[in-house]
Structures are given as structure tokens and as C-alpha cells.
Design an enzyme around this catalytic site. Structure first.
Site, PDB file in Angstrom:
ATOM      1  N   ASP A 140      -8.879  20.798  36.600  1.00 18.80           N
ATOM      2  CA  ASP A 140      -8.138  20.271  37.747  1.00 18.80           C
ATOM      3  C   ASP A 140      -8.363  21.148  38.981  1.00 18.80           C
ATOM      4  O   ASP A 140      -8.049  22.337  38.968  1.00 18.80           O
ATOM      5  CB  ASP A 140      -6.648  20.235  37.390  1.00 18.80           C
ATOM      6  CG  ASP A 140      -5.836  19.352  38.310  1.00 18.80           C
ATOM      7  OD1 ASP A 140      -6.104  19.346  39.514  1.00 18.80           O
ATOM      8  OD2 ASP A 140      -4.905  18.689  37.813  1.00 18.80           O
ATOM      9  N   HIS A 159      -8.066  16.122  37.839  1.00 19.59           N
ATOM     10  CA  HIS A 159      -6.718  15.794  38.300  1.00 19.59           C
ATOM     11  C   HIS A 159      -6.382  14.311  38.092  1.00 19.59           C
ATOM     12  O   HIS A 159      -5.244  13.901  38.321  1.00 19.59           O
ATOM     13  CB  HIS A 159      -6.568  16.161  39.784  1.00 19.59           C
ATOM     14  CG  HIS A 159      -5.151  16.103  40.262  1.00 19.59           C
ATOM     15  ND1 HIS A 159      -4.146  16.881  39.714  1.00 19.59           N
ATOM     16  CD2 HIS A 159      -4.555  15.353  41.231  1.00 19.59           C
ATOM     17  CE1 HIS A 159      -3.000  16.625  40.327  1.00 19.59           C
ATOM     18  NE2 HIS A 159      -3.218  15.692  41.240  1.00 19.59           N
ATOM     19  N   ASP A 180       1.145  14.257  39.343  1.00 23.14           N
ATOM     20  CA  ASP A 180       1.067  14.865  40.668  1.00 23.14           C
ATOM     21  C   ASP A 180       2.444  14.855  41.351  1.00 23.14           C
ATOM     22  O   ASP A 180       3.438  15.272  40.763  1.00 23.14           O
ATOM     23  CB  ASP A 180      -0.004  14.106  41.465  1.00 23.14           C
ATOM     24  CG  ASP A 180      -0.299  14.663  42.836  1.00 23.14           C
ATOM     25  OD1 ASP A 180      -1.025  15.668  42.916  1.00 23.14           O
ATOM     26  OD2 ASP A 180       0.184  14.096  43.826  1.00 23.14           O
TER      27      ASP A 180
END
Length: 282
Positions: free
Chosen positions: A228, A256, A102
Site C-alpha cells: 500500500d 491500496h 480508507d
């Protein structure tokens, strides 16, 4: 019979029989994403250590158990300081594999630019793999323009007053499962719900300065996550198209948080990348 043995040999590459001492480096540094902390890697740490790797999971500034007010973080360099300090402390001949999740992708990119000689490989796991001059906000803006899930889940924090820019972002707890953990076990969602902290806003805004000489000299790999909802697959593929890595790998069925939803597949992929030799140009 020989073919069967070869298949078993390949299958066992992720087992404790793997001789990690023969690799360029057997040290893997895990860098969490926005709101997360080193705690999120607990399954990955265990699996990698069982396979013979030395693992270090870092809490970025104001994350995990790092004692700092997230709202006071004013730059990407400040947010990434625990990572850059770690790399700075390595010996001249020491190298590591960085794994970013991320927003951690921006931190790892920044660290690659600062210490390219100390990074053997960089793995971007459904992460912000940004081109020179881009910010994480540029990436997330594309997501918000096409899907309202992320926008609805965000709660801005204005610790300096509503007349000043936001200082942090909270993710609405009611939206956590749909946004981040749509394929993850309930126990891990519960862990995240009591462990996640606000995401500092300044690092999201900052545009990266990346050069071919430094950042571009490090081998990069991207790991896609097909389910995701935070950085959807098309957005991941767009980043890879704009800033191509050496290889793109895919975790099918991963959300995710693949360290929760697909820990074994993630582990196998990280070992594959760690053991991947240089392909010399002919």
C-alpha cells in the site's frame, strides 16, 4: 484420508456450500474510501453473493452516483448520512458486518458510535481506524511527513475561494496508479480513472468522538495491505497499536485497492472474519 477431507472442507468454506444462515448475520455492508464509490466493490459483491451473503454497497454523500456536490459537504455526519440512514432503518434485532476502506473507516467508526447494537463486526480494510479525538487528517499527516507521494498527488479544490479552507481534494490522474493501484489490473485502473470523484475535505478534518460504551463494544478487525502506497503498512500497524482490534489479518501483495488487486484473497479474509465466533474469556 480424513486429514485430506478436513483440508478440502476448510478450502471450501468460501464456496457456495457455506451456510451463512447459521452466522450471527449474513449481511455485509461495504463502505468505500475517499474518492471511490460503491462501484469499486463489484468483484467483492459478486464473490460474497456467490457464497450466500447479502451484500449492500453504499455510496456515501457526494460519491459514486450519489447526486450531491462534494464541495458542499460540511461534516462527517453529512458525508456518512447514507450509511447511518441505512443502519437507522434496520429492525431492532437486525445486525450487519461493516467493511470500511480508507476514509470510510472514519464513517464506519462514527456509525459504530451511533448504532453499536446494529453492528456485529467492523472490518477496517487498509482504512482509517482512528482513536478517540483523532481525525483522518492526523493519520494522513503522518504519511505525508514520511513520504511525498501522497502530498504530490493531492490537488486541493477551493470552491469558496482561495482565501477560504479547501472544500475537496482531487487525486492527480497521472498519480493514480502509483498511489492507489500499483498492483491492480489495468482495466480496473481505467475504471477508477473515469469513476473517481473529489474527496470532501471537511470529513477529513473532523476529530471523532468515540466511547468505550458504544464504539468500544463492537468487535473490530483490521486487514493490512502490504504493498500500500497510500496508507503504508507501518502506518496501518501504528493505528492498530494505538487502537488495538480483536484480530489483525494480512493481504500479501495487495495495494491500496485490494478489491482490485487481490479480490479472491480479500473475499477469503472477509468470509473468515464473518464466520469467526466469539472467543469467550476463560
Amino acid at each position: 484420508m480424513l486429514n485430506l477431507l478436513e483440508i478440502v472442507k476448510v478450502f471450501n468454506r468460501t464456496s457456495t456450500d457455506l451456510n451463512t444462515k447459521d452466522l450471527e448475520t449474513n449481511v455485509i455492508v461495504l463502505v468505500h474510501g475517499g474518492g471511490f464509490g460503491a462501484w469499486c466493490w463489484y468483484k467483492t459483491i459478486s464473490l460474497l453473493e456467490d457464497s450466500g451473503f447479502k451484500v449492500n454497497a453504499i455510496d456515501l454523500t457526494g460519491s459514486g452516483i450519489h447526486h450531491y456536490d462534494t464541495n458542499k459537504i460540511s461534516s462527517l455526519s453529512e458525508y456518512a448520512e447514507p450509511l447511518t440512514s441505512y443502519l437507522k432503518g434496520l429492525g431492532d434485532a437486525e445486525k450487519v458486518i461493516l467493511v470500511a476502506h480508507d476514509l470510510g473507516g472514519a464513517c464506519v467508526s462514527y456509525a459504530m458510535e451511533m448504532f453499536p447494537s446494529r453492528v456485529a463486526k467492523a472490518v477496517f480494510l487498509c482504512a482509517a481506524m482512528l482513536a478517540n479525538g483523532n481525525s483522518a487528517l492526523d493519520m494522513f499527516q503522518k504519511q505525508m511527513d514520511t513520504n511525498g507521494t501522497l502530498q504530490k498527488a493531492q490537488e486541493f479544490v477551493y470552491s469558496n475561494g482561495k482565501d477560504r479552507p479547501p472544500t475537496a481534494i482531487n487525486i492527480d490522474r497521472a498519480s493514480l496508479r502509483d498511489l492507489l493501484f500499483n498492483q491492480s489490473p489495468s482495466k480496473d485502473v481505467s475504471l477508477a480513472s473515469v469513476s473517481m470523484r473529489p474527496i470532501p475535505f471537511a470529513p477529513v478534518l473532523e476529530k471523532l468522538v468515540l466511547t468505550a460504551e458504544n464504539y468500544g463494544s463492537v468487535r473490530r478487525f483490521y486487514v493490512e495491505t502490504t504493498e500500500d502506497n497510500t496508507i503504508p503498512l507501518p502506518l496501518q500497524q501504528s493505528m492498530c497499536g494505538a487502537n488495538p482490534p480483536e484480530k489483525v489479518l494480512r493481504l500479501k501483495g495487495a495495494d491500496h485497492a485490494p478489491f482490485f488487486s487481490k479480490p479472491q484473497a480479500l473475499h477469503k479474509t472477509l468470509v473468515e472474519i464473518a464466520t469467526m465466533p466469539h472467543v469467550r474469556a476463560s
